[in-house]
Design an enzyme around this catalytic site. Structure first.
Site, PDB file in Angstrom:
ATOM      1  N   LYS A  79      -3.788   4.792   6.526  1.00  0.00           N
ATOM      2  CA  LYS A  79      -4.187   5.184   7.874  1.00  0.00           C
ATOM      3  C   LYS A  79      -3.973   6.679   8.046  1.00  0.00           C
ATOM      4  CE  LYS A  79      -2.910   0.718   9.861  1.00  0.00           C
ATOM      5  NZ  LYS A  79      -2.175   0.072   8.738  1.00  0.00           N
ATOM      6  N   CYS A  93     -11.321  -9.202  15.068  1.00  0.00           N
ATOM      7  CA  CYS A  93     -10.182  -9.198  14.129  1.00  0.00           C
ATOM      8  C   CYS A  93     -10.512  -8.486  12.817  1.00  0.00           C
ATOM      9  CB  CYS A  93      -9.769 -10.623  13.823  1.00  0.00           C
ATOM     10  SG  CYS A  93      -8.354 -10.689  12.704  1.00  0.00           S
ATOM     11  N   ARG A 102       0.825  -1.205   0.000  1.00  0.00           N
ATOM     12  CA  ARG A 102       0.000   0.000   0.000  1.00  0.00           C
ATOM     13  C   ARG A 102       0.861   1.258   0.000  1.00  0.00           C
ATOM     14  NH1 ARG A 102      -3.947   0.148   4.915  1.00  0.00           N
ATOM     15  NH2 ARG A 102      -5.028  -1.409   3.680  1.00  0.00           N
ATOM     16  N   TYR A 103       1.844   1.276   0.879  1.00  0.00           N
ATOM     17  CA  TYR A 103       2.759   2.419   0.966  1.00  0.00           C
ATOM     18  C   TYR A 103       4.059   2.040   0.244  1.00  0.00           C
ATOM     19  CZ  TYR A 103      -0.232   3.528   5.034  1.00  0.00           C
ATOM     20  OH  TYR A 103      -1.277   3.793   5.881  1.00  0.00           O
ATOM     21  N   ASP A 134     -12.270  -1.055  12.770  1.00  0.00           N
ATOM     22  CA  ASP A 134     -12.419  -1.111  11.314  1.00  0.00           C
ATOM     23  C   ASP A 134     -13.816  -1.571  10.883  1.00  0.00           C
ATOM     24  OD1 ASP A 134      -9.820  -0.278  10.813  1.00  0.00           O
ATOM     25  OD2 ASP A 134      -9.027  -2.306  10.975  1.00  0.00           O
ATOM     26  N   ASP A 145      -8.216   3.764   9.642  1.00  0.00           N
ATOM     27  CA  ASP A 145      -7.772   3.182   8.375  1.00  0.00           C
ATOM     28  C   ASP A 145      -8.863   3.489   7.345  1.00  0.00           C
ATOM     29  OD1 ASP A 145      -6.088   1.798   6.696  1.00  0.00           O
ATOM     30  OD2 ASP A 145      -6.030  -0.012   7.932  1.00  0.00           O
ATOM     31  N   CYS A 170      -4.179 -18.501  14.084  1.00  0.00           N
ATOM     32  CA  CYS A 170      -3.939 -17.750  15.313  1.00  0.00           C
ATOM     33  C   CYS A 170      -4.231 -18.674  16.481  1.00  0.00           C
ATOM     34  CB  CYS A 170      -4.877 -16.557  15.428  1.00  0.00           C
ATOM     35  SG  CYS A 170      -4.577 -15.323  14.172  1.00  0.00           S
ATOM     36  N   ARG A 181       6.795   0.207   2.582  1.00  0.00           N
ATOM     37  CA  ARG A 181       6.424  -0.873   3.496  1.00  0.00           C
ATOM     38  C   ARG A 181       5.556  -1.889   2.783  1.00  0.00           C
ATOM     39  NH1 ARG A 181       3.763   3.535   6.983  1.00  0.00           N
ATOM     40  NH2 ARG A 181       4.488   4.615   5.120  1.00  0.00           N
ATOM     41  N   CYS A 235      -9.621 -13.576  17.785  1.00  0.00           N
ATOM     42  CA  CYS A 235     -10.238 -12.408  18.404  1.00  0.00           C
ATOM     43  C   CYS A 235     -11.503 -12.070  17.631  1.00  0.00           C
ATOM     44  CB  CYS A 235      -9.281 -11.224  18.352  1.00  0.00           C
ATOM     45  SG  CYS A 235      -7.619 -11.689  18.857  1.00  0.00           S
ATOM     46  N   ARG A 280      -8.981  -8.940  10.117  1.00  0.00           N
ATOM     47  CA  ARG A 280      -8.848  -9.920   9.016  1.00  0.00           C
ATOM     48  C   ARG A 280      -9.781 -11.094   9.245  1.00  0.00           C
ATOM     49  NH1 ARG A 280      -3.034  -8.938   9.071  1.00  0.00           N
ATOM     50  NH2 ARG A 280      -3.041  -6.939   7.984  1.00  0.00           N
TER      51      ARG A 280
HETATM   52  C1  LIG Z   1      -1.078  -0.529   8.697  1.00  0.00           C
HETATM   53  C2  LIG Z   1      -0.375  -0.900   7.490  1.00  0.00           C
HETATM   54  C3  LIG Z   1       0.986  -0.601   7.330  1.00  0.00           C
HETATM   55  C4  LIG Z   1       1.812   0.061   8.403  1.00  0.00           C
HETATM   56  O1  LIG Z   1       1.451   1.375   8.670  1.00  0.00           O
HETATM   57  P1  LIG Z   1       2.240   2.188   9.792  1.00  0.00           P
HETATM   58  O2  LIG Z   1       1.557   3.523   9.851  1.00  0.00           O
HETATM   59  O3  LIG Z   1       3.674   2.289   9.344  1.00  0.00           O
HETATM   60  O4  LIG Z   1       2.141   1.420  11.070  1.00  0.00           O
HETATM   61  C5  LIG Z   1       1.574  -0.952   6.149  1.00  0.00           C
HETATM   62  N1  LIG Z   1       0.907  -1.572   5.162  1.00  0.00           N
HETATM   63  C6  LIG Z   1      -0.395  -1.862   5.281  1.00  0.00           C
HETATM   64  C7  LIG Z   1      -1.090  -2.527   4.162  1.00  0.00           C
HETATM   65  C8  LIG Z   1      -1.081  -1.542   6.448  1.00  0.00           C
HETATM   66  O5  LIG Z   1      -2.373  -1.866   6.590  1.00  0.00           O
HETATM   67  S1  SF4 Z   2      -6.413  -9.815  15.907  1.00  0.00           S
HETATM   68 FE1  SF4 Z   2      -6.808 -11.308  14.263  1.00  0.00          FE
HETATM   69  S2  SF4 Z   2      -4.786 -11.785  13.420  1.00  0.00           S
HETATM   70 FE2  SF4 Z   2      -4.462 -10.842  15.440  1.00  0.00          FE
HETATM   71  S3  SF4 Z   2      -4.355 -12.573  16.878  1.00  0.00           S
HETATM   72 FE3  SF4 Z   2      -6.475 -11.855  16.866  1.00  0.00          FE
HETATM   73  S4  SF4 Z   2      -7.474 -13.156  15.351  1.00  0.00           S
HETATM   74 FE4  SF4 Z   2      -5.288 -13.332  14.989  1.00  0.00          FE
END
Ligand SMILES: *Cc1c(COP(=O)(O)O)cnc(C)c1O
Ligand code: SF4
Length: 377
Positions: A347, A141, A121-122, A303, A340, A134, A125, A138, A143
Site C-alpha cells: 500500500k 469486497c 507481504r511485509y 481496489d 494498494d 461474513c 506483518r 459487501c 476479497r
Molecule cells: C494491508 C495489508 C497489511 C497491513 O498494512 P498496514 O499499512 O499496516 O495497515 C498487511 N499485510 C497485507 C497482505 C495487507 O494487504
Molecule cells: S468487506 Fe468483504 S470481508 Fe469485509 S465484511 Fe464485507 S464481505 Fe466480508
C-alpha cells in the site's frame, strides 16, 4: 448518526413480533440473515433491474445481510440508498466490459501465501484469513473471490499450520486476523486462535479486521467476547464504516464496551462511486466516527478486483477529499488516503502536495487556504 428508537425494528412487518432479547442477540442476527431474493423483498422494494441482477449474480456471488444492517435503510424504495448499494447485487458486477480485464486477486494474496490462509507481504506483518464467512457480503469486497467458495471457517489443522509458520518466522511482529469476518466465529474458536498467537513471544500486535461493528454491533454486547478482548491485551480492532448512515447510538454503546476492554478501535473506509465519493459525506462520516471515538485510519482507493470495478472512482477524488478535509476537520479525523499496488507490492499513501519547492535555505509551502508561505531552513 442515526438515533434508533426503542423497538425500531418492529416498524418492519416481518420483524414486528421479534422481541428485544432476540433482536439484540448477535447470534440471532447471524442465524436470521437474509440470504435470498424473496427474503430481501420482504423488507425492501426492489426495482426490475435489481431483481434481474439477483438472478444473474445469484449463482456466482454470495448474497447476505443481517436484519440489523438492512433495518438502517430509512427509505425502502430509494435505490440510491448507500447501505442498499453495499448489499444489493448490481448487473455491473458481472458485466465483462467493466470487469473482464481484471483479476479476482490482483494483490496475489493467494500466491504470496507461504501456507494456505496466510499472506506474508511485509516483513513484520502477516495476514491471517480465519474464515471465509461474513454476516454481510459487501458488494465492493476486495476479497470477492471468496464469494465463489463454500462458506466455511478453517479447520484446527489449518490453523496449526498457520501458527507454525508464524512461530518459525521471528520477523513477524503483528498478525492481522481477517477473513471473511473473524468475529462471526464463535468465542471458543476465536479463543483458540488468540491463545495460540499469544504463546508466540515475538508477536506484539494482534489486529482484528471485522465489519461486525457496522453490520451486527450486538456482537460487542457479548460478555464472552469482551472478556477475550480484556484478557488478550495485544488486540487492536479495525472496522469498516463507509457512510454516516451506518453509525447509530448502538454503535456508540458498542464502541464504549470495546474501549472499556482497553482495545483501540480504528476504521478503514473504501472510496465507493455513488456511495461515499463526496467531500461532505466523507466529512460527516469522519465527524461521526470521532463522536463515537473511532479513529479514522485509511481511506482506500477502490481496489481493481473483478466484480468490484463499477465502484471505482477517479484516483484524484480521494486527494480532493483530503484537500477538502484539511483545515476544516480535526486532524484526528483525517485518514491516510492509500492505494494498494497490483502484484502484491504493498500500500502507498497519496497526499495532496503542500511542499511546493525547497532549496538549501528555504522551503515553500501552500497552506490549507492555498496561501503561499516561505520558511527559512
Ligand atoms: C494491508 C495489508 C497489511 C497491513 O498494512 P498496514 O499499512 O499496516 O495497515 C498487511 N499485510 C497485507 C497482505 C495487507 O494487504
Ligand atoms: S468487506 Fe468483504 S470481508 Fe469485509 S465484511 Fe464485507 S464481505 Fe466480508
Amino acid at each position: 448518526m442515526q438515533i434508533l428508537e426503542r423497538f425500531y425494528w418492529k416498524k418492519i412487518k416481518v420483524w414486528e413480533n421479534i422481541d428485544e432479547n432476540q433482536w439484540t442477540n448477535w447470534k440471532w442476527q447471524i442465524a436470521n440473515r437474509l440470504v435470498d431474493l424473496s427474503q430481501i423483498e420482504s423488507v425492501l422494494k426492489l426495482s426490475q433491474e435489481e431483481k434481474q441482477a439477483f438472478k444473474i449474480t445469484g449463482n456466482i456471488f454470495h448474497f447476505g445481510t443481517t436484519p440489523y444492517y438492512v433495518s438502517l435503510i430509512n427509505d425502502i424504495a430509494d435505490i440510491q440508498n448507500p447501505i442498499r448499494k453495499q448489499i444489493i447485487p448490481a448487473i455491473e458486477e458481472v458485466d465483462e466490459n467493466i470487469q473482464g480485464f481484471f483479476s479476482f486477486d490482483p494483490f496475489l494474496e493467494d500466491k504470496m501465501s507461504p501456507v494456505s490462509g496466510l499472506t506474508h507481504r511485509y516483513p513484520d506483518r502477516v495476514l491471517f484469513r480465519a474464515t471465509n464467512f461474513c454476516s454481510v457480503y459487501c458488494r465492493h469486497c476486495m476479497r470477492k473471490r471468496m464469494f465463489l467458495e463454500e462458506e466455511r471457517a478453517r479447520s484446527k489443522q489449518e490453523y496449526e499450520t498457520m501458527f507454525s509458520y508464524i512461530r518459525e518466522n521471528k520477523s513477524i511482529k503483528e498478525v492481522i486476523i481477517s477473513g471473511g469476518d473473524p468475529l462471526t466465529l464463535p468465542n471458543k474458536k476465536l479463543e483458540f486462535i488468540l491463545k495460540n498467537l499469544y504463546e508466540i513471544e515475538h508477536i506484539d500486535i494482534i489486529r482484528i479486521g471485522s465489519r461486525e461493528l457496522v453490520v451486527n454491533p450486538y456482537r460487542f454486547f457479548d460478555e464472552g467476547l469482551l472478556e477475550l478482548f480484556d484478557r488478550y491485551e495485544k488486540i487492536w480492532l479495525i472496522t469498516h464504516f463507509n457512510h454516516p448512515d451506518e453509525i447509530t447510538d448502538i454503535t456508540k454503546k458498542a464502541v464504549k464496551n470495546i474501549l472499556s476492554t482497553g482495545t483501540p478501535v480504528l476504521n478503514q473506509t473504501v472510496l465507493l462511486k455513488g456511495i461515499n465519493d463526496d467531500e461532505k459525506v466523507i466529512e460527516n462520516l469522519m465527524r461521526d466516527l470521532l463522536k463515537v471515538k473511532i479513529k479514522p485510519y485509511y481511506l482506500f482507493f477502490c481496489d481493481p478486483v473483478k466484480g468490484v470495478l463499477h465502484f471505482r472512482t477517479e484516483l484524484e477524488k480521494g486527494v480532493q477529499i483530503l484537500e477538502y478535509l484539511r483545515g476544516r476537520l480535526s486532524g484526528l479525523g483525517i485518514p491516510v488516503y492509500a492505494v494498494d499496488l497490483d502484484g502484491g507490492l504493498g500500500k502507498v499513501p497519496v497526499f495532496p502536495q503542500y511542499l511546493l519547492d525547497k532549496n538549501e535555505n528555504e522551503a515553500v509551502f501552500r497552506n490549507y487556504e492555498n496561501k503561499i508561505v516561505k520558511i527559512k531552513l
